[in-house]
Design an enzyme around this catalytic site. Structure first.
Site, PDB file in Angstrom:
ATOM      1  N   GLU A 101       0.830  -1.205   0.000  1.00 53.67           N
ATOM      2  CA  GLU A 101       0.000   0.000   0.000  1.00 53.67           C
ATOM      3  C   GLU A 101       0.861   1.251   0.000  1.00 53.67           C
ATOM      4  OE1 GLU A 101      -2.807   0.608   3.202  1.00 53.67           O
ATOM      5  OE2 GLU A 101      -3.437  -1.477   3.042  1.00 53.67           O
ATOM      6  N   CYS A 125       3.982  -4.466  16.584  1.00 53.91           N
ATOM      7  CA  CYS A 125       3.305  -3.466  17.425  1.00 53.91           C
ATOM      8  C   CYS A 125       1.826  -3.845  17.549  1.00 53.91           C
ATOM      9  CB  CYS A 125       3.448  -2.067  16.823  1.00 53.91           C
ATOM     10  SG  CYS A 125       5.153  -1.530  16.692  1.00 53.91           S
ATOM     11  N   CYS A 342      -3.153   2.047   8.369  1.00 55.68           N
ATOM     12  CA  CYS A 342      -2.138   1.479   7.485  1.00 55.68           C
ATOM     13  C   CYS A 342      -2.308  -0.029   7.410  1.00 55.68           C
ATOM     14  CB  CYS A 342      -0.742   1.737   8.027  1.00 55.68           C
ATOM     15  SG  CYS A 342      -0.492   3.368   8.676  1.00 55.68           S
TER      16      CYS A 342
END
Ligand code: SAH
Length: 360
Positions: A101, A125, A342
């Protein structure tokens, strides 16, 4: 298709291209040195998708180029355009059909592209969607570059700013990312100002020291997200390896070596890191190196269960930092109406089994 370094012409600097061309011949004759400069311009300024576009290069040389090099270009698989602010999210297929992306954003100061540096991510994360499917591979310099070029071609817009903040940990793909930055800011190519490039890292301490010695003038953004090691370890596995004290020392080294103000990114997560105490501690970390703090209200990812703070809570958190003399901004959320955080556009395609590649 795997990318072979020797054939990956878009990842080569001008001197490397010259050297590489010196090994080739056309009809038994050497290729004049000035062809390297012409080719470099076609590759990085005209952003060609095929050697046939090089109209001032003779046909027989073009076919030698086609035989000896691969022109890495990404294929657009999907694009979402925000009706609110014109943000465009692109899903690209790489030469081996992996998906990445990239995002195009318009700001007052110019157009910015956010690029991915890896297919997936291994940093883990807890709040991030990019890491949910693990790490696949590193991107080549040409694959990172072509995210910028493909977006520039698709939108017809010029790009003045690049942020390395998409999927992946750029300092976990160190060599390729540095080469990407050098090519992007090369005077023989797009010649983007180094000061218009931002690299965001979760904090791989030894690589921050390496970066401070590269002689680059880029902005370093550090994903901090917590002010104590205990809390940071709960949301960022990288904190098991490096303490906040070590990270702060590395940030100071970068600031000292480059004179560039460092940014701390801080995703505000409701009831996790948004208390008054957190604000006080964050100010205490930012103050000594005059870091800029960028607050990002966490973008909820269905699989993660974190909540964003209310607008008032975010503003009040920012207010507390400002009172302590910290330069603080709240990241305006771009493209709120298109697949949020994201990595979510790619995930949607992966989980639907629709890779969009049937036409290839
Ligand atoms: N690996 C790099 C760059 C990728 S992410 C890094 O860790 O910095 C870019 C920024 O978005 C990082 O600060 C990251 O922590 C943050 N981020 C990731 N997922 C998020 C989410 N769901 N909400 C808010 N910020 C997020």
């Amino acid at each position: 298709m795997e990318i072979n370094k020797e054939r990956d012409i878009k990842s080569m600097t001008l001197p490397e291209l010259k050297q590489s061309l010196a090994h080739l011949t056309v009809d038994g004759k050497p290729i004049p040195a000035y062809r390297a400069g012409q080719l470099c311009h076609w590759l990085h300024v005209s952003m060609i998708r095929s050697f046939d576009e090089c109209t001032n290069i003779p046909k027989d040389l073009r076919s030698v180029l086609g035989e000896n090099y691969d022109l890495v270009t990404l294929r657009e698989i999907d694009r979402q355009i925000s009706r609110i602010d014109g943000t465009q999210k692109f899903l690209f297929a790489l030469p081996d059909n992996n998906l990445v992306e990239s995002v195009f954003m318009r700001y007052k100061f110019g157009n910015s592209v956010c690029v991915s540096s890896q297919v997936g991510c291994r940093m883990g994360c807890r709040f991030c969607a990019s890491t949910l499917n693990g790490w696949e591979r590193n991107l080549t310099p040409s694959e990172i570059l072509d995210q910028v070029y493909a977006i520039s071609r698709a939108t017809g817009e010029s790009i003045s700013h690049v942020v390395i903040m998409g999927t992946g940990e750029p300092l976990d793909n160190y060599r390729n990312v540095i080469r990407f930055i050098r090519l992007l800011t090369d005077e023989n190519g797009r010649n983007l100002s180094q000061r218009s490039v931002t690299l965001s890292t979760c904090g791989i301490v030894p690589r921050i020291y390496d970066l401070s010695r590269e002689g680059l003038e880029i902005t370093l953004a550090i994903s901090l997200h917590a002010t104590t090691d205990e809390k940071r370890r709960k949301i960022m596995p990288v904190a098991e390896k490096y303490t906040i004290a070590e990270l702060m020392q590395a940030a100071r080294a970068y600031y000292t070596a480059t004179g560039r103000q460092v940014t701390f990114e801080y995703s505000l997560i409701r009831d996790v890191n948004d208390s008054e105490k957190d604000a006080r501690e964050l100010a205490a970390l930012a103050h000594p190196i005059r870091a800029h703090v960028n607050l990002i209200p966490v973008n909820p990812v269905a699989e993660r269960g974190f909540k964003e703070p209310t607008n008032e809570a975010a503003r009040s958190f920012a207010g507390k930092l400002e009172k302590s003399g910290i330069h603080v901004t709240i990241r305006r959320e771009m493209g709120r109406d298109i697949d949020g955080a994201c990595g979510q556009l790619r995930r949607r395609h992966l989980s639907s089994g629709d890779s969009g590649l049937s036409s290839s």
